[in-house]
Write a protein that holds these residues in place. Sequence first.
Motif, PDB file in Angstrom:
ATOM      1  N   GLU A 295     -14.103   1.761  10.917  1.00  0.00           N
ATOM      2  CA  GLU A 295     -12.991   0.500  10.523  1.00  0.00           C
ATOM      3  C   GLU A 295     -11.781   0.745   9.887  1.00  0.00           C
ATOM      4  OE1 GLU A 295     -16.641  -2.469   8.142  1.00  0.00           O
ATOM      5  OE2 GLU A 295     -16.600   0.470   7.629  1.00  0.00           O
ATOM      6  N   VAL A 296     -11.599   2.101   9.054  1.00  0.00           N
ATOM      7  CA  VAL A 296      -9.916   2.493   8.646  1.00  0.00           C
ATOM      8  C   VAL A 296      -9.288   2.716   9.920  1.00  0.00           C
ATOM      9  CG1 VAL A 296      -9.296   4.188   7.417  1.00  0.00           C
ATOM     10  CG2 VAL A 296     -11.373   3.320   6.304  1.00  0.00           C
ATOM     11  N   GLN A 297     -10.234   3.159  11.204  1.00  0.00           N
ATOM     12  CA  GLN A 297      -8.659   3.736  12.044  1.00  0.00           C
ATOM     13  C   GLN A 297      -8.467   2.641  12.516  1.00  0.00           C
ATOM     14  OE1 GLN A 297     -11.724   6.298  13.908  1.00  0.00           O
ATOM     15  NE2 GLN A 297      -9.670   7.676  13.531  1.00  0.00           N
ATOM     16  N   GLU A 298      -9.434   1.291  12.643  1.00  0.00           N
ATOM     17  CA  GLU A 298      -9.332   0.380  13.316  1.00  0.00           C
ATOM     18  C   GLU A 298      -7.643  -0.472  12.469  1.00  0.00           C
ATOM     19  OE1 GLU A 298     -10.995  -1.618  16.069  1.00  0.00           O
ATOM     20  OE2 GLU A 298      -9.125  -3.262  15.662  1.00  0.00           O
ATOM     21  N   ALA A 299      -8.480  -0.225  11.173  1.00  0.00           N
ATOM     22  CA  ALA A 299      -6.490  -0.870  10.330  1.00  0.00           C
ATOM     23  C   ALA A 299      -5.972  -0.700  10.206  1.00  0.00           C
ATOM     24  CB  ALA A 299      -8.156  -1.244   8.770  1.00  0.00           C
ATOM     25  N   LEU A 300      -5.825   1.204  10.269  1.00  0.00           N
ATOM     26  CA  LEU A 300      -4.392   1.684  10.931  1.00  0.00           C
ATOM     27  C   LEU A 300      -3.723   1.181  11.677  1.00  0.00           C
ATOM     28  CD1 LEU A 300      -5.603   5.263   8.685  1.00  0.00           C
ATOM     29  CD2 LEU A 300      -4.026   3.519   7.582  1.00  0.00           C
ATOM     30  N   THR A 301      -4.436   0.498  12.592  1.00  0.00           N
ATOM     31  CA  THR A 301      -3.584   0.225  13.845  1.00  0.00           C
ATOM     32  C   THR A 301      -2.769  -0.942  13.486  1.00  0.00           C
ATOM     33  OG1 THR A 301      -5.632  -0.576  15.208  1.00  0.00           O
ATOM     34  CG2 THR A 301      -5.118   1.688  15.440  1.00  0.00           C
ATOM     35  N   ILE A 302      -3.469  -1.918  12.526  1.00  0.00           N
ATOM     36  CA  ILE A 302      -2.475  -2.787  13.020  1.00  0.00           C
ATOM     37  C   ILE A 302      -1.320  -3.211  12.086  1.00  0.00           C
ATOM     38  CG2 ILE A 302      -3.291  -5.968  11.737  1.00  0.00           C
ATOM     39  CD1 ILE A 302      -5.949  -4.745  11.808  1.00  0.00           C
ATOM     40  N   TRP A 317      -7.690  -5.616   7.126  1.00  0.00           N
ATOM     41  CA  TRP A 317      -6.215  -5.176   6.552  1.00  0.00           C
ATOM     42  C   TRP A 317      -6.173  -4.293   5.849  1.00  0.00           C
ATOM     43  CZ3 TRP A 317      -1.422  -6.400   4.871  1.00  0.00           C
ATOM     44  CH2 TRP A 317      -1.413  -7.946   4.931  1.00  0.00           C
ATOM     45  N   VAL A 318      -5.155  -3.120   5.758  1.00  0.00           N
ATOM     46  CA  VAL A 318      -4.471  -2.095   4.929  1.00  0.00           C
ATOM     47  C   VAL A 318      -3.178  -2.043   4.152  1.00  0.00           C
ATOM     48  CG1 VAL A 318      -6.696   0.006   5.012  1.00  0.00           C
ATOM     49  CG2 VAL A 318      -4.321   0.123   6.401  1.00  0.00           C
ATOM     50  N   PRO A 319      -2.389  -1.375   3.447  1.00  0.00           N
ATOM     51  CA  PRO A 319      -0.589  -2.003   2.812  1.00  0.00           C
ATOM     52  C   PRO A 319      -0.162  -1.275   3.948  1.00  0.00           C
ATOM     53  CG  PRO A 319      -2.366  -1.321   0.840  1.00  0.00           C
ATOM     54  CD  PRO A 319      -3.041  -1.015   2.460  1.00  0.00           C
ATOM     55  N   PRO A 320       0.545  -1.703   4.233  1.00  0.00           N
ATOM     56  CA  PRO A 320       2.040  -1.173   5.398  1.00  0.00           C
ATOM     57  C   PRO A 320       2.444   0.876   4.885  1.00  0.00           C
ATOM     58  CG  PRO A 320       2.924  -2.956   4.119  1.00  0.00           C
ATOM     59  CD  PRO A 320       1.975  -2.930   3.971  1.00  0.00           C
ATOM     60  N   ASN A 321       3.345   1.520   5.651  1.00  0.00           N
ATOM     61  CA  ASN A 321       2.961   2.545   5.820  1.00  0.00           C
ATOM     62  C   ASN A 321       4.264   2.394   4.675  1.00  0.00           C
ATOM     63  OD1 ASN A 321       5.235   1.489   6.870  1.00  0.00           O
ATOM     64  ND2 ASN A 321       4.966   2.827   8.931  1.00  0.00           N
ATOM     65  N   ILE A 324       1.835   3.894  -0.621  1.00  0.00           N
ATOM     66  CA  ILE A 324       1.536   5.101  -0.601  1.00  0.00           C
ATOM     67  C   ILE A 324       0.102   5.213  -0.349  1.00  0.00           C
ATOM     68  CG2 ILE A 324       1.073   5.658  -3.021  1.00  0.00           C
ATOM     69  CD1 ILE A 324       2.832   8.480  -3.057  1.00  0.00           C
ATOM     70  N   ALA A 325      -0.428   3.411  -0.727  1.00  0.00           N
ATOM     71  CA  ALA A 325      -2.596   3.792  -0.508  1.00  0.00           C
ATOM     72  C   ALA A 325      -1.828   4.128   0.974  1.00  0.00           C
ATOM     73  CB  ALA A 325      -1.976   2.425  -1.196  1.00  0.00           C
ATOM     74  N   ASN A 326      -1.577   3.819   1.787  1.00  0.00           N
ATOM     75  CA  ASN A 326      -0.880   4.357   3.518  1.00  0.00           C
ATOM     76  C   ASN A 326      -1.501   4.939   3.682  1.00  0.00           C
ATOM     77  OD1 ASN A 326      -0.285   3.881   6.322  1.00  0.00           O
ATOM     78  ND2 ASN A 326      -0.992   2.346   6.135  1.00  0.00           N
ATOM     79  N   ARG A 327      -0.731   5.984   2.975  1.00  0.00           N
ATOM     80  CA  ARG A 327      -0.718   7.791   3.527  1.00  0.00           C
ATOM     81  C   ARG A 327      -1.810   7.877   2.869  1.00  0.00           C
ATOM     82  NH1 ARG A 327       3.792  11.465   0.556  1.00  0.00           N
ATOM     83  NH2 ARG A 327       2.031  12.825  -0.379  1.00  0.00           N
ATOM     84  N   LEU A 328      -2.384   7.297   1.540  1.00  0.00           N
ATOM     85  CA  LEU A 328      -3.592   8.381   1.158  1.00  0.00           C
ATOM     86  C   LEU A 328      -5.285   8.054   2.005  1.00  0.00           C
ATOM     87  CD1 LEU A 328      -4.133   7.272  -2.672  1.00  0.00           C
ATOM     88  CD2 LEU A 328      -3.934   9.404  -1.515  1.00  0.00           C
ATOM     89  N   ILE A 329      -5.016   6.649   2.789  1.00  0.00           N
ATOM     90  CA  ILE A 329      -6.102   6.726   3.610  1.00  0.00           C
ATOM     91  C   ILE A 329      -5.882   7.042   5.200  1.00  0.00           C
ATOM     92  CG2 ILE A 329      -7.033   4.644   4.432  1.00  0.00           C
ATOM     93  CD1 ILE A 329      -6.040   2.363   2.558  1.00  0.00           C
ATOM     94  N   GLN A 330      -4.634   7.282   6.096  1.00  0.00           N
ATOM     95  CA  GLN A 330      -4.171   7.556   6.748  1.00  0.00           C
ATOM     96  C   GLN A 330      -5.274   9.091   6.599  1.00  0.00           C
ATOM     97  OE1 GLN A 330      -1.113   6.378   9.459  1.00  0.00           O
ATOM     98  NE2 GLN A 330      -3.005   7.988  10.176  1.00  0.00           N
ATOM     99  N   GLU A 331      -4.215  10.008   4.974  1.00  0.00           N
ATOM    100  CA  GLU A 331      -5.098  11.429   5.374  1.00  0.00           C
ATOM    101  C   GLU A 331      -5.891  11.582   5.087  1.00  0.00           C
ATOM    102  OE1 GLU A 331      -1.285  12.362   2.435  1.00  0.00           O
ATOM    103  OE2 GLU A 331      -3.218  12.304   0.979  1.00  0.00           O
ATOM    104  N   TRP A 332      -7.060  10.198   4.420  1.00  0.00           N
ATOM    105  CA  TRP A 332      -8.352  10.666   4.516  1.00  0.00           C
ATOM    106  C   TRP A 332      -8.876  10.643   6.244  1.00  0.00           C
ATOM    107  CZ3 TRP A 332     -12.020   7.179   6.108  1.00  0.00           C
ATOM    108  CH2 TRP A 332     -13.220   7.397   5.848  1.00  0.00           C
TER     109      TRP A 332
END
Length: 340
Positions: A295-302, A317-321, A324-332
């Motif tokens: 689910e997270v990977q899909e959201a990161l592509t939006i 969807w998740v906050p844009p890049n 810093i929330a986006n960075r945490l999600i990307q790192e995870w």
Amino acid sequence: MLQPLRILFRPKWMVSRSSASYVSRMRHLNKIKEEDEACRAALQSGNIFLYHKLAPLLRRTDSGIYQLPALQTKDVEEILEKLGEDKEMVKESILINCTEQNEAQFSFDVGAIEQAAVEELCRGTFVDLRKAFFLLRGSEAPLVARGQALLRWHQTNGFCSSTGQPTQRNQSGSQRLCHSSGITYYPKMSPVVIVLVSDGKRCLLGRQSTFPRGMYSALAGFCDIGETMEEALCREIAEEVGLEVESIQYSGSQHWPFPQSSFMVACHATVNPDKTHVSVDKVELEDARWFSLEEVQEALTIKAPPRNNKGEPTVFWVPPNYAIANRLIQEWANQQHLKS
Ligand SMILES: NC(=O)c1ccc[n+]([C@@H]2O[C@H](COP(=O)([O-])OP(=O)(O)OC[C@H]3O[C@@H](n4cnc5c(N)ncnc54)[C@H](O)[C@@H]3O)[C@@H](O)[C@H]2O)c1
Ligand SMILES: [Mg+2]
């Protein structure tokens, strides 16, 4: 509980430059910050970013890219004169930073002048900071946020909270002094912890009712006075979702201008995989739940979520890049990917 500090990235300004030039730039910046005469001289050859009631001036290039125009001090003086204003007003500019060539960068708010007239002379548009954040690239977004934060702080700290007397700024705008009480005021930020909680397989994201529809983010909260960052993090997670944190890993930090200056400290945290029941504090959050890696990977592509006919996003969807929330999600997500 707090694991050893780990810097997961090295900002470009640390990597690409020899330490001597970085050191000399920081010393130069500190001098013009502290010494009024040096700052006045730096303003003469410096760059100015204009704002109108805190909205930064952007310029759209022929290829459709938005840029932050850096005006020369003499150009701003000329604009002021053309509009029948006193060119000395430019001395109210606030020091933000300096370029790699040691040119000082300032912010200046022309909010007292008619917006359209300035826009026409500058061939640009004053854009709300939230929108500007989307439109600008790379280092321009943090720079424009910093300029706005300093202007806002000066606009709201004109009086001493002890004596009620007007406060006076130094030339760079790095402080304000009340001559009556002797109190020196410095620009203020509120420390906030932002944390991505994981149970080893899933991550926990939440949303406030004020977020755009479908957007979930890492959990965040203001630090209370006297708390350590770790204490604030554990308290916020306990308060907002009823979970106990077992370990914390530092990720990075960010100045966040909305709604006012926050100093965001971003961490990853884990909870016991057998104790993952979420009980949401409905005053703080509309919802919080566990999300799978897929689910997270899909959201990161939006990049821009699809919207319904009311203009509301229709997917998770998740906050844009730039957040810093986006960075945490990307790192995870990257870490989970490596594990699998
Ligand atoms: N950059 C990012 O990626 C990102 C992501 C999420 C949240 N944020 C920011 O984090 C901040 C804090 O998140 P939150 O709203 O969940 O915090 P929170 O959970 O602490 O709840 C907000 C409440 O805290 C209280 N509060 C205590 N100290 C405060 C202070 N100094 N300023 C304002 N309110 C204070 C207020 O009652 C306010 O309603 C927000 O400003 C938000 O914009 C940034
Ligand atoms: Mg919160």
